[in-house]
Scaffold this active site. Structure first.
Site, mmCIF file in Angstrom:
data_model
loop_
_atom_site.group_PDB
_atom_site.id
_atom_site.type_symbol
_atom_site.label_atom_id
_atom_site.label_comp_id
_atom_site.label_asym_id
_atom_site.label_seq_id
_atom_site.Cartn_x
_atom_site.Cartn_y
_atom_site.Cartn_z
ATOM 1 N N GLU A 1 0.846 -1.188 0.000
ATOM 2 C CA GLU A 1 0.000 0.000 0.000
ATOM 3 C C GLU A 1 0.887 1.245 0.000
ATOM 4 O OE1 GLU A 1 -2.719 -0.231 3.312
ATOM 5 O OE2 GLU A 1 -3.573 -2.130 2.625
ATOM 6 N N HIS B 1 -7.804 1.426 1.920
ATOM 7 C CA HIS B 1 -7.633 1.121 3.354
ATOM 8 C C HIS B 1 -8.369 2.146 4.233
ATOM 9 C CE1 HIS B 1 -4.837 -1.070 6.376
ATOM 10 N NE2 HIS B 1 -5.993 -0.761 6.938
HETATM 11 P P1 NAI Z 1 -10.095 -9.424 16.535
HETATM 12 O O1 NAI Z 1 -8.781 -9.776 17.097
HETATM 13 O O2 NAI Z 1 -11.173 -8.972 17.451
HETATM 14 O O3 NAI Z 1 -10.666 -10.681 15.704
HETATM 15 C C1 NAI Z 1 -9.881 -11.462 14.846
HETATM 16 C C2 NAI Z 1 -10.442 -12.865 14.879
HETATM 17 O O4 NAI Z 1 -9.774 -13.655 13.902
HETATM 18 C C3 NAI Z 1 -10.230 -13.564 16.216
HETATM 19 O O5 NAI Z 1 -11.459 -14.053 16.698
HETATM 20 C C4 NAI Z 1 -9.254 -14.687 15.895
HETATM 21 O O6 NAI Z 1 -9.431 -15.834 16.698
HETATM 22 C C5 NAI Z 1 -9.582 -14.958 14.453
HETATM 23 N N1 NAI Z 1 -8.531 -15.630 13.704
HETATM 24 C C6 NAI Z 1 -7.199 -15.500 13.812
HETATM 25 N N2 NAI Z 1 -6.585 -16.299 12.911
HETATM 26 C C7 NAI Z 1 -7.552 -16.936 12.236
HETATM 27 C C8 NAI Z 1 -7.538 -17.882 11.182
HETATM 28 N N3 NAI Z 1 -6.390 -18.342 10.661
HETATM 29 N N4 NAI Z 1 -8.721 -18.348 10.725
HETATM 30 C C9 NAI Z 1 -9.902 -17.921 11.280
HETATM 31 N N5 NAI Z 1 -9.967 -17.021 12.280
HETATM 32 C C10 NAI Z 1 -8.798 -16.531 12.746
HETATM 33 O O7 NAI Z 1 -9.809 -8.348 15.428
HETATM 34 P P2 NAI Z 1 -10.841 -7.304 14.811
HETATM 35 O O8 NAI Z 1 -10.866 -6.070 15.619
HETATM 36 O O9 NAI Z 1 -12.112 -7.979 14.519
HETATM 37 O O10 NAI Z 1 -10.106 -6.937 13.452
HETATM 38 C C11 NAI Z 1 -9.845 -7.921 12.460
HETATM 39 C C12 NAI Z 1 -8.848 -7.374 11.486
HETATM 40 O O11 NAI Z 1 -9.441 -6.323 10.736
HETATM 41 C C13 NAI Z 1 -7.653 -6.684 12.154
HETATM 42 O O12 NAI Z 1 -6.683 -7.591 12.556
HETATM 43 C C14 NAI Z 1 -7.155 -5.800 11.061
HETATM 44 O O13 NAI Z 1 -6.245 -6.559 10.309
HETATM 45 C C15 NAI Z 1 -8.412 -5.501 10.243
HETATM 46 N N6 NAI Z 1 -8.822 -4.096 10.329
HETATM 47 C C16 NAI Z 1 -8.940 -3.410 9.155
HETATM 48 C C17 NAI Z 1 -9.324 -2.086 9.153
HETATM 49 C C18 NAI Z 1 -9.490 -1.350 7.861
HETATM 50 O O14 NAI Z 1 -9.406 -0.124 7.846
HETATM 51 N N7 NAI Z 1 -9.737 -2.025 6.753
HETATM 52 C C19 NAI Z 1 -9.572 -1.360 10.405
HETATM 53 C C20 NAI Z 1 -9.498 -2.202 11.583
HETATM 54 C C21 NAI Z 1 -9.111 -3.508 11.522
#
Ligand code: NAI
Length: 426
Positions: A275, A298
């Site tokens: 990015e 993003h």
């Molecule tokens: P979170 O940590 O609350 O949830 C992530 C979930 O993914 C967890 O439940 C975890 O157990 C699960 N997980 C981990 N590895 C996995 C796998 N291999 N297969 C299936 N599940 C798996 O995180 P949250 O807050 O929900 O955010 C998720 C992602 O969204 C962040 O890590 C970030 O990368 C992305 N994000 C993107 C944004 C954007 O502007 N596009 C803004 C905020 C977050």
């Protein structure tokens, strides 16, 4: 590490002398919260670099930044007064967390204040993809009136597959179900299903079941390349894929091929393997020009509401740390959650003697607590509360003690060789 800049002898540091420098146009809600708490707040529009950063760091008790200001060990060396760093964003990569922790400087962020923004954008894309809305809008902008139901579908009754059922994934689940979708999810951890959502036993099962798959996993070695040609091959004919998680999760070449060939019906992608670092820079992707593919820079979590929520959350954590010593939400030091010290008997009358609260960061080696207790007892004070948390390297203890003379107490504590940093509140 100098503690000379900490609480001056025999008086708790006046709040209006606590200087908080907020850079990078941190949302005004955070500044207001800090001003209302009585601190001296300076707000700056841009990122801090070079001499401006060194100057701000030398003067500040708290530095508030977003993603562009880099705080490394050298910056921290020149920041003898610094009590805390606030990252008014989700990430903390821009700060050398180890160096800050080793100096007893907690770093706070707001990991979940933009959760709803990402969930809302995801749901809007679920509908937009099913109606081919961006292609139709593009044609209208190009002067082409193409009124047709071809390729347009309702989302009601379709199956939404959520990979990663954490903060964002579970919000998407609630919103998707409210629109009449059936929701399935896959997570590596056991998660409580919300509403009528159903857990899938494997990623393959989710891919084979869903009409639209949306990814909400973190960037980790195990999620790198999670969705490639093989996984896309398991998806239903004409299904859609949404990646608002991280660019490393999806093979974009395989995705572009699948949508071009008609194997998938469309995609929405907010995050990319590479990015641009700044707004306005050029960007290329194999997904450009592919029909029914929505590309966004993003911005999933980027809303005014999220900025305000982030700002308030981080400012709130800073206020609690300065006023009470609470490190709840810090990413680099042990987390200690404390009651407001006023509950512990700040005087009903202005001149009543108050209990003292000692905040003490130390190297985590045996014997530190007994040395602290010896200093306190040599001051004739009794310990009324003790909260200790440790990581492998750092200990953080908060001790409430009877009213006593703060000067010898501070001198004694600073004389303990393992002390990294200390403050006394009263
Ligand atoms: P979170 O940590 O609350 O949830 C992530 C979930 O993914 C967890 O439940 C975890 O157990 C699960 N997980 C981990 N590895 C996995 C796998 N291999 N297969 C299936 N599940 C798996 O995180 P949250 O807050 O929900 O955010 C998720 C992602 O969204 C962040 O890590 C970030 O990368 C992305 N994000 C993107 C944004 C954007 O502007 N596009 C803004 C905020 C977050």
């Amino acid at each position: 590490m100098s503690q000379a800049s900490m609480t001056p002898a025999r008086t708790s540091f006046p709040k209006d002398k606590i200087r908080i420098v907020l850079a990078e146009g941190v949302h005004e809600a955070g500044a207001k919260r800090l001003i209302d708490a009585g601190f001296d707040v300076v707000t700056l529009g841009g990122a801090l670099t070079g001499d401006a950063l060194a100057e701000a760091a030398a003067d500040a008790h708290v530095l508030g930044i977003r993603s562009k200001t880099q705080i490394d060990g050298a910056t921290l060396d020149g920041a003898s007064r610094l009590l805390a760093v606030g990252c008014f964003c989700a990430g903390t990569n821009q700060v050398d967390l180890g160096a800050a922790g080793a100096r007893g400087v907690p770093v706070f962020n707001a990991p979940f204040s933009n959760t709803r923004s990402v969930a809302e954008m995801t749901i809007s894309e679920v509908i937009a993809l099913h109606r081919r809305m961006f292609d139709r809008s593009g044609k209208m902008h190009a002067g082409v009136w193409e009124k047709s139901a071809a390729g347009s579908h309702e989302v009601r009754g379709k199956t939404l597959g959520i990979v990663g059922y954490g903060h964002i994934g579970s919000q998407v689940s609630v919103l998707g179900e409210a629109m009449g979708m059936g929701v399935v999810y896959y997570d590596v951890e056991a998660k409580l299903p919300l509403g009528n959502a159903r857990a899938c036993g494997s990623l393959a099962e989710l891919l084979e079941t869903s009409d639209v798959v949306t990814l909400h996993v973190p960037a980790t070695p195990t999620t790198s390349g999670l969705i490639g040609a093989r996984e896309i091959g398991r998806m239903k004919q004409g299904a859609m894929l949404i990646n608002n998680a991280r660019g490393s999760v999806v093979d974009v070449d395989a995705l572009a091929d699948a949508v071009k060939s008609g194997r998938l019906g469309g995609a929405a992608v907010d995050v990319f393997p590479e990015e641009p670092s700044r707004s306005g820079q050029s960007f290329t992707s194999p997904l450009q020009g592919v029909p029914n593919v929505i590309l966004t820079p993003h911005v999933g979590g980027s809303t005014i509401e999220a900025q305000a929520a982030i700002s308030e959350e981080v400012a709130g954590k800073i206020v609690r740390f300065i006023n009470e010593g609470t490190t709840l939400g810090a990413v680099n030091v042990p987390q200690v959650d404390l009651p407001d010290q006023s509950d512990a008997g700040r005087g009903a009358t202005p001149d009543a003697r108050r209990p003292h609260r000692i905040l003490h960061f130390h190297r985590n080696v045996p014997g530190v607590m007994s040395k602290l207790h010896a200093v306190i007892s040599s001051c004739g004070a009794n310990v009324t509360g003790e909260h200790l948390r440790t990581t492998a390297d750092i200990g953080y203890v908060v001790l409430d003690v009877d009213p006593t003379d703060a000067a010898p107490l501070l001198d004694g504590i600073r004389g303990i060789p393992e002390t990294i940093r200390t403050r006394v509140l009263w």
